[in-house]
Design a protein around this motif. Structure first.
Motif, PDB file in Angstrom:
ATOM      1  N   MET A 187      36.994  40.628  43.848  1.00 40.17           N
ATOM      2  CA  MET A 187      37.316  41.360  42.629  1.00 40.17           C
ATOM      3  C   MET A 187      36.839  40.545  41.434  1.00 40.17           C
ATOM      4  SD  MET A 187      40.850  43.009  41.244  1.00 40.17           S
ATOM      5  CE  MET A 187      40.721  44.342  42.410  1.00 40.17           C
ATOM      6  N   LEU A 188      36.184  41.226  40.508  1.00 36.14           N
ATOM      7  CA  LEU A 188      35.697  40.601  39.277  1.00 36.14           C
ATOM      8  C   LEU A 188      36.424  41.222  38.093  1.00 36.14           C
ATOM      9  CD1 LEU A 188      31.850  40.745  39.918  1.00 36.14           C
ATOM     10  CD2 LEU A 188      33.295  38.713  40.023  1.00 36.14           C
ATOM     11  N   LEU A 189      36.534  40.466  37.024  1.00 39.27           N
ATOM     12  CA  LEU A 189      37.094  41.025  35.789  1.00 39.27           C
ATOM     13  C   LEU A 189      36.613  40.207  34.597  1.00 39.27           C
ATOM     14  CD1 LEU A 189      39.538  38.960  34.708  1.00 39.27           C
ATOM     15  CD2 LEU A 189      40.742  39.980  36.625  1.00 39.27           C
ATOM     16  N   GLU A 190      36.693  40.814  33.430  1.00 35.85           N
ATOM     17  CA  GLU A 190      36.497  40.088  32.172  1.00 35.85           C
ATOM     18  C   GLU A 190      37.824  40.061  31.432  1.00 35.85           C
ATOM     19  OE1 GLU A 190      34.223  42.678  32.728  1.00 35.85           O
ATOM     20  OE2 GLU A 190      32.545  41.396  33.310  1.00 35.85           O
ATOM     21  N   VAL A 191      38.087  38.955  30.758  1.00 31.18           N
ATOM     22  CA  VAL A 191      39.309  38.861  29.958  1.00 31.18           C
ATOM     23  C   VAL A 191      38.977  38.138  28.651  1.00 31.18           C
ATOM     24  CG1 VAL A 191      40.076  36.784  31.244  1.00 31.18           C
ATOM     25  CG2 VAL A 191      41.739  38.123  29.941  1.00 31.18           C
ATOM     26  N   ARG A 192      39.567  38.634  27.569  1.00 34.76           N
ATOM     27  CA  ARG A 192      39.331  37.984  26.278  1.00 34.76           C
ATOM     28  C   ARG A 192      39.745  36.521  26.336  1.00 34.76           C
ATOM     29  NH1 ARG A 192      38.782  41.005  21.403  1.00 34.76           N
ATOM     30  NH2 ARG A 192      38.840  43.225  21.891  1.00 34.76           N
ATOM     31  N   ASP A 193      38.941  35.698  25.684  1.00 30.75           N
ATOM     32  CA  ASP A 193      39.213  34.270  25.613  1.00 30.75           C
ATOM     33  C   ASP A 193      40.633  33.970  25.132  1.00 30.75           C
ATOM     34  OD1 ASP A 193      38.094  31.881  26.091  1.00 30.75           O
ATOM     35  OD2 ASP A 193      37.133  31.665  24.138  1.00 30.75           O
ATOM     36  N   THR A 194      41.128  34.763  24.182  1.00 30.65           N
ATOM     37  CA  THR A 194      42.440  34.481  23.582  1.00 30.65           C
ATOM     38  C   THR A 194      43.591  35.167  24.319  1.00 30.65           C
ATOM     39  OG1 THR A 194      42.057  36.339  22.092  1.00 30.65           O
ATOM     40  CG2 THR A 194      41.543  34.130  21.246  1.00 30.65           C
ATOM     41  N   ASN A 195      43.307  35.908  25.391  1.00 28.60           N
ATOM     42  CA  ASN A 195      44.366  36.651  26.087  1.00 28.60           C
ATOM     43  C   ASN A 195      45.055  35.728  27.104  1.00 28.60           C
ATOM     44  OD1 ASN A 195      46.029  38.497  27.344  1.00 28.60           O
ATOM     45  ND2 ASN A 195      44.471  40.099  27.480  1.00 28.60           N
ATOM     46  N   GLU A 196      45.993  34.937  26.574  1.00 34.25           N
ATOM     47  CA  GLU A 196      46.615  33.902  27.409  1.00 34.25           C
ATOM     48  C   GLU A 196      47.501  34.500  28.500  1.00 34.25           C
ATOM     49  OE1 GLU A 196      48.541  31.116  24.810  1.00 34.25           O
ATOM     50  OE2 GLU A 196      46.646  30.669  23.784  1.00 34.25           O
ATOM     51  N   ALA A 197      48.214  35.594  28.177  1.00 32.67           N
ATOM     52  CA  ALA A 197      49.122  36.186  29.166  1.00 32.67           C
ATOM     53  C   ALA A 197      48.323  36.686  30.373  1.00 32.67           C
ATOM     54  CB  ALA A 197      49.917  37.328  28.535  1.00 32.67           C
ATOM     55  N   ALA A 198      47.269  37.446  30.107  1.00 35.52           N
ATOM     56  CA  ALA A 198      46.482  37.993  31.218  1.00 35.52           C
ATOM     57  C   ALA A 198      45.790  36.869  31.994  1.00 35.52           C
ATOM     58  CB  ALA A 198      45.460  38.996  30.680  1.00 35.52           C
ATOM     59  N   THR A 199      45.244  35.893  31.273  1.00 35.40           N
ATOM     60  CA  THR A 199      44.543  34.797  31.960  1.00 35.40           C
ATOM     61  C   THR A 199      45.513  34.040  32.873  1.00 35.40           C
ATOM     62  OG1 THR A 199      43.021  34.607  30.106  1.00 35.40           O
ATOM     63  CG2 THR A 199      43.101  32.740  31.610  1.00 35.40           C
ATOM     64  N   ALA A 200      46.728  33.781  32.362  1.00 35.36           N
ATOM     65  CA  ALA A 200      47.721  33.063  33.180  1.00 35.36           C
ATOM     66  C   ALA A 200      48.082  33.877  34.416  1.00 35.36           C
ATOM     67  CB  ALA A 200      48.969  32.766  32.351  1.00 35.36           C
ATOM     68  N   LEU A 201      48.198  35.184  34.254  1.00 35.82           N
ATOM     69  CA  LEU A 201      48.498  36.040  35.404  1.00 35.82           C
ATOM     70  C   LEU A 201      47.371  35.941  36.446  1.00 35.82           C
ATOM     71  CD1 LEU A 201      49.885  38.358  36.987  1.00 35.82           C
ATOM     72  CD2 LEU A 201      48.804  39.963  35.402  1.00 35.82           C
ATOM     73  N   TYR A 202      46.137  36.066  35.988  1.00 38.41           N
ATOM     74  CA  TYR A 202      45.011  36.045  36.935  1.00 38.41           C
ATOM     75  C   TYR A 202      44.914  34.690  37.655  1.00 38.41           C
ATOM     76  CZ  TYR A 202      43.614  40.165  34.213  1.00 38.41           C
ATOM     77  OH  TYR A 202      43.599  41.384  33.572  1.00 38.41           O
ATOM     78  N   VAL A 203      45.059  33.608  36.890  1.00 38.48           N
ATOM     79  CA  VAL A 203      44.964  32.271  37.504  1.00 38.48           C
ATOM     80  C   VAL A 203      46.089  32.098  38.525  1.00 38.48           C
ATOM     81  CG1 VAL A 203      45.204  29.793  37.037  1.00 38.48           C
ATOM     82  CG2 VAL A 203      43.732  31.209  35.566  1.00 38.48           C
ATOM     83  N   SER A 204      47.284  32.567  38.170  1.00 38.44           N
ATOM     84  CA  SER A 204      48.420  32.375  39.075  1.00 38.44           C
ATOM     85  C   SER A 204      48.262  33.202  40.354  1.00 38.44           C
ATOM     86  CB  SER A 204      49.742  32.704  38.385  1.00 38.44           C
ATOM     87  OG  SER A 204      49.861  34.101  38.191  1.00 38.44           O
ATOM     88  N   GLU A 205      47.449  34.242  40.312  1.00 38.69           N
ATOM     89  CA  GLU A 205      47.200  35.054  41.517  1.00 38.69           C
ATOM     90  C   GLU A 205      45.978  34.575  42.288  1.00 38.69           C
ATOM     91  OE1 GLU A 205      48.908  37.599  43.116  1.00 38.69           O
ATOM     92  OE2 GLU A 205      50.511  36.883  41.838  1.00 38.69           O
TER      93      GLU A 205
END
Ligand SMILES: CC(C)(COP(=O)(O)OP(=O)(O)OC[C@H]1O[C@@H](n2cnc3c(N)ncnc32)[C@H](O)[C@@H]1OP(=O)(O)O)[C@@H](O)C(=O)NCCC(=O)NCCS
Length: 141
Positions: A94-112
């Motif tokens: 699975m691929l995705l793009e996330v805004r550089d400043t979107n800390e909540a989403a980035t933390a979710l993705y990293v934690s998964e």
């Protein structure tokens, strides 16, 4: 998700993003190689996700949870649903793009288990100019 969900989805989309998708963008996703998921509790839309399948790659295009319900595990549940459905349907990553400043989403993705595999400079419109995207990947194999 059905097209009948779109009025509620669009309300949530406006609450979720500085540059929301239009109804036309959602309607364009009602095609065979897309999966659109609504997360509902009773009659209430809690969140939604949109995924595009390209050969054996799933691309997470949109995932959003109602602002009143954030921080309670709904986003993680929705992401896990999208991941498990994609693997069952034969996707290898699975691929995705996330805004550089979107800390909540980035933390979710990293934690998964997603990893950053690149960046797209100026990918997103922003209040002042453009903003970079992180490109993240989750390999199923
Ligand atoms: C990203 C989003 C879907 C997360 O949904 P959520 O229901 O709030 O997420 P969860 O409650 O399942 O949280 C899962 C993890 O995300 C991270 N997270 C969630 N909110 C966070 C915050 N405000 N700050 C930092 N990390 C956060 C944490 O790692 C959290 O795990 P933890 O609870 O064990 O600490 C939600 O914030 C959202 O809809 N944002 C607007 C739309 C958006 O930006 N979508 C992503 C586009 S790429």
């Amino acid at each position: 998700m059905t097209t009948g969900d779109l009025p509620k989805v669009l309300e949530l989309e406006l609450l979720g993003y500085s540059h929301p998708w239009t109804e036309g963008v959602f309607r364009d996703c009602f095609k065979e190689n897309y999966r659109l998921w609504s997360m509902v509790q009773g009659e209430v839309l809690r969140g939604y996700a949109v995924v595009n399948y390209m050969v054996d790659e799933a691309h997470l295009l949109n995932i959003c949870v109602h602002p009143c319900l954030r921080g309670q595990g709904a986003g993680r549940k929705l992401l896990r649903h999208v991941l498990s459905t994609s693997v069952k349907e034969g996707m290898v990553q699975m691929l995705l793009e996330v805004r550089d400043t979107n800390e909540a989403a980035t933390a979710l993705y990293v934690s998964e288990g997603f990893e950053e595999i690149g960046r797209r400079p100026g990918y997103y419109p922003a209040a002042a100019g453009r903003e970079d995207a992180r490109v993240m990947a989750y390999r199923f194999t």
